[in-house]
Motif scaffolding. Sequence first.
Motif, mmCIF file in Angstrom:
data_model
loop_
_atom_site.group_PDB
_atom_site.id
_atom_site.type_symbol
_atom_site.label_atom_id
_atom_site.label_comp_id
_atom_site.label_asym_id
_atom_site.label_seq_id
_atom_site.Cartn_x
_atom_site.Cartn_y
_atom_site.Cartn_z
ATOM 1 N N ARG A 260 26.215 44.809 27.269
ATOM 2 C CA ARG A 260 25.905 43.583 28.238
ATOM 3 C C ARG A 260 24.791 42.668 27.045
ATOM 4 N N GLN B 70 31.686 50.544 29.201
ATOM 5 C CA GLN B 70 31.392 50.748 31.210
ATOM 6 C C GLN B 70 31.979 51.608 30.394
ATOM 7 N N LEU C 87 32.437 45.359 26.411
ATOM 8 C CA LEU C 87 31.264 45.349 27.506
ATOM 9 C C LEU C 87 32.124 46.406 28.669
#
Length: 353
Positions: free
Chosen positions: A142, A111, A107
């Motif tokens: 996510r 990101q 994640l």
Amino acid sequence: MSRKWHIALMSALLASSAPSFAAGPLPIEEIVVRYQLAVSALELTGTVEAADVVPLSFKSAGRIVIIDVDVGDEVSLGEVLARLDPTQANALLGAASAQSAAATAQLTQAQSVYDRLVGLVERGASTRASLENAEQELMAARASVDEATAQLAKAQQALDDMTLRAPVSGIATQRSAEPGQVASAGQTLVTIAREGAREAQFYVPPVPQIDQMIGKQIELSSLEDGSEVFSAEISEVAPLVNSATGTISLRARIDDENRALSLGTPVKSRLEIATDRTVMLPAAALVTHQGRPAVWVIDKESARAEIRNVEIAKFTSDSVHISKGLEEGERVAGAGAYLLYPGREAVAVGTKP
């Protein structure tokens, strides 16, 4: 003796044995019929038990490594009572932790890529399609983190479930496991009697109207020391008779928690049960007629006796309770009734209301 005298003597004897309305009134005891509720008294003996009993078990199967409670021990809320072998649970927790760490790292990377492409698109150095792909990767990362977090929480809960803790404070009343034993999921290992409310457990015969006693107040006292009297309220009457003992379970909640009786204390009580309306007559009033129970009813106007069949509710040592066959206010012969016959005139030498 001549034949003539013999016939005369026999005639005289037969005449003297036949009922004669000319005979004087027979003195008898008279009872006025009054129907009353019959009361049955039961002497109860039983033991004190907890009002609330909590059976404890593990949520999953496993080998017991520790069981740290015995019958009679006092336990506190949250106290550790037993543990299962946590080896497998620890391994699952480690795997879930690693999976969670990997998902978190993925994640973080997704990101970072998404943030960088946002800047490039704003400067015109990258395409909108690349940014949309990065956004999809971020959403997938996510979701992976959410799933890994759930698996980690599940693994942590499984490890916590290897420990059996007391959900309430109280006294251990049963233990059915030993260290080294393999316990099944849901198998009761320890039973705790919750502290506080106590109940008296009795076993009573299935008498009529016993099921209507719920809510009735009774008094009980200890068989060991009957100096103190405790108030209790009948809280439960079993609907079925125990086929092995022929009795019904009856429980009464003890009201005074400040003077709680110890579990297992033998107690006694007395329960009075009102049954059907009956007429109580002395045993001397009961006769038989055509093979059935009967009494002699004295007519109010003519004072002559009439035989009447009746139905008996119960006997006592010196009386009989009649449930049917008599009317309120009628007069029944008591002592001396055995000398009556149909139509014989009677005179009361004593009347019982």
